[in-house]
Design a protein around this motif. Structure first.
Motif: not given
Length: 137
Positions: A80-89, A114-120
């Motif tokens: 899984f990547a990102g916090i919101d499953r509706k808008r995954p990284v 966009g630019n940023g940091v997201g969890p995987v």
């Protein structure tokens, strides 16, 4: 995983990543360095290790490779990547090898990121792991 659990894990991962990137181990006391402080063993259920490469990513739609090991888990079950499953990284996530001693998955960076940091996150059937993916697009 519930949204609350994912949010809590992401917050902890982000805090640990920020402290680690500053060169100060999480939980370090004044005067201690990484060499003088033993890293504590992660708790049962959070012993999977995950890496994403290239990291940071630089292009929308770029393919990344997710690797690691399951830390005692049964094998790679999901990424899984990102916090919101509706808008995954990441999208188009494919598990190439689910071997618990060395798993491999591939995915592509979303075209609208966009630019940023997201969890995987990885789910290894009894053990989970998290890392941070940095995007500079």
């Amino acid at each position: 995983m519930s949204k609350t659990v994912i949010t809590a894990i992401a917050g902890l991962g982000l805090t640990a990543g920020l402290l680690g990137s500053a060169g100060v181990p999480a939980g370090a006391r004044v005067g201690e360095t990484a060499a003088t402080m033993a890293a504590p063993k992660p708790p049962k259920g959070a012993r999977a290790v995950v890496r994403v490469g290239p990291n940071p990513t630089t292009k929308r739609g770029q393919e990344v490779t997710i690797t690691g090991h399951c830390g005692g888990g049964k094998g790679l079950r999901a990424v899984f990547a990102g916090i919101d499953r509706k808008r995954p990284v990441l999208e188009n996530i494919r598990i190439i090898d689910d071997n618990p001693q060395g798993f491999v998955a591939k995915a592509t960076l979303r075209a609208t990121i966009g630019n940023g940091v997201g969890p995987v996150f990885v789910d290894c059937g009894g053990e989970a792991g998290v890392t941070l993916l940095v995007t500079h697009v």
